[in-house]
Design an enzyme around this catalytic site. Sequence first.
Site, PDB file in Angstrom:
ATOM      1  N   LYS A  89      12.793  -0.703   0.201  1.00 55.85           N
ATOM      2  CA  LYS A  89      11.387  -0.321   0.104  1.00 55.85           C
ATOM      3  C   LYS A  89      11.306   1.133  -0.328  1.00 55.85           C
ATOM      4  O   LYS A  89      11.823   2.028   0.351  1.00 55.85           O
ATOM      5  CB  LYS A  89      10.676  -0.537   1.442  1.00 55.85           C
TER       6      LYS A  89
ATOM      7  N   SER B 245       0.797  -1.221   0.000  1.00 55.52           N
ATOM      8  CA  SER B 245       0.000   0.000   0.000  1.00 55.52           C
ATOM      9  C   SER B 245       0.831   1.274   0.000  1.00 55.52           C
ATOM     10  O   SER B 245       0.494   2.252  -0.672  1.00 55.52           O
ATOM     11  CB  SER B 245      -0.936   0.007   1.215  1.00 55.52           C
TER      12      SER B 245
ATOM     13  N   ILE C  57      16.392 -10.990   3.630  1.00 54.35           N
ATOM     14  CA  ILE C  57      16.320 -12.304   4.273  1.00 54.35           C
ATOM     15  C   ILE C  57      15.396 -13.179   3.440  1.00 54.35           C
ATOM     16  O   ILE C  57      14.203 -12.883   3.321  1.00 54.35           O
ATOM     17  CB  ILE C  57      15.787 -12.199   5.716  1.00 54.35           C
TER      18      ILE C  57
ATOM     19  N   ASP D 297       8.043  -5.256   8.174  1.00 53.10           N
ATOM     20  CA  ASP D 297       7.141  -4.102   8.181  1.00 53.10           C
ATOM     21  C   ASP D 297       6.775  -3.652   9.599  1.00 53.10           C
ATOM     22  O   ASP D 297       5.828  -4.155  10.202  1.00 53.10           O
ATOM     23  CB  ASP D 297       5.868  -4.408   7.388  1.00 53.10           C
TER      24      ASP D 297
ATOM     25  N   ASP E 146      -0.154  -4.285  12.489  1.00 50.29           N
ATOM     26  CA  ASP E 146      -0.639  -4.622  11.147  1.00 50.29           C
ATOM     27  C   ASP E 146      -0.551  -6.133  10.949  1.00 50.29           C
ATOM     28  O   ASP E 146       0.542  -6.690  10.857  1.00 50.29           O
ATOM     29  CB  ASP E 146       0.207  -3.914  10.091  1.00 50.29           C
TER      30      ASP E 146
ATOM     31  N   ASN F 134       3.421  -9.634   6.064  1.00 49.49           N
ATOM     32  CA  ASN F 134       4.431  -9.242   7.047  1.00 49.49           C
ATOM     33  C   ASN F 134       5.117 -10.432   7.700  1.00 49.49           C
ATOM     34  O   ASN F 134       5.980 -10.255   8.564  1.00 49.49           O
ATOM     35  CB  ASN F 134       3.796  -8.353   8.118  1.00 49.49           C
TER      36      ASN F 134
END
Length: 448
Positions: free
Chosen positions: A160, A142, A250, A309, A290, A295
């Site tokens: 990211k 998102s 990872i 995350d 979240d 995640n």
Amino acid sequence: MADDETDNHRSRKVPSSRAARMGAFGRLATGVAGGVLAEGAKRLARGERPRLRDAVMTPANAMRLADRLSHLRGAAMKMGQMISMDAGDMLPPELAQILARVREQADRMPPNQLRDVLDKEWGKGWLGRFEKFNPRPIAAASIGQVHRAVTKDGREIAIKVQYPGVKESIDADVDNVASLLKLSGLLPPELDIKPLLAEAKRQLHEEADYIREGEQMMLYRQRMEGSERFLVPAIAEEFSTERVLAMDFIPGRPIEEMESAPQDERDEAAADIIALVLRELFEFGVMQTDPNFANYRYQPDSGKLVLLDFGATRAVDPDVAASYRKLLAAGLDQNRDAVRKAALEAGFVSEGVITSQGDRLDTIIDIIITELNRDGPFDFGDRAFVSVIRDEGFEIAADKRAWHIPPVETLFVQRKISGTALLGARLKAKVDVRALVRPYVESEPLKA
């Protein structure tokens, strides 16, 4: 993060200007309204009385919503993820399946838009800092998309990159999604959601701050130091900015792929994740709120779970933790009155619910108590009782006297707990939840 380079998603430019995003919301509202009219006409033709809720929540409208939010990304998509995740078993299966797409992956930025973002963050010529940089993302969500790279000194990292414009559009996006929900009839106009919207905006602004997320990731990494089951990446500070977060790459597989793993492996993974949530709630006083499945990753060879995350990491109010301790203690003690009282104190239900829908609430409480205290491990794959809870919940929700929004501090914790249960159901895991919970609640005095 996955170690494969597959890409089944479209490349569409992120609408970054206010006008472009407003236009996208306008087209979505028009499309949904047209779908409502068409569905209403079909029901009338069949001699049925159309209900607005049924006309709105059709597969066609759900597809429109999923497609448009996946295109907008940012807070708009995040709100869609919350709706699809929090609804869980409350949505009809065909709609849940469509909206699940919003949880999975967004469309990716086209290469020229990605280059413009990185030129701004790193300066031109940034490609020379890498031995390898894959312009095709290995994940798209998102707020940003993730790329795999190798630095000049051989360090393999995941990068990211935040979508342009999403940080600046958070407040407007949240308001626009709320307006869509109100216009659809899915939110009662009498319900005051302003505190919830304000908190959603605050949290989304935190998630869009990659410097904060990097700090939270490193703090969480310290908490997991020495863990034999969990891995947390370390930040690559030299490549990180407010809108770019670089970290160790990872390798791992999507947690959903464990569906085909042996039962004992699924059970162990689910138990580890539930135990971690309990530690967050009762030991750390900090929770990554979240519950998106993306995640979590798992490593088939090592059996370890990768945590990703940390933008939604937040402190847990001690009063909220105490409320959950009371609820769990009452449930394990099979004390319906104590559960009802604890739910009221925590703000899960209001006096109006107890007064007007007390019998239905007690039915839900009895079902949960029974399922929690069955002999043997809790079978997350057995969903037979869910339909009864869903039906009773819908009946309670239909009563205006029962309309109520729990405190925002509780909502975000409950979202993590509900999402964890949804993951357990996805894995069809069997976990001795009582054994995990009991150490945290056995000293809690019960007062009905």
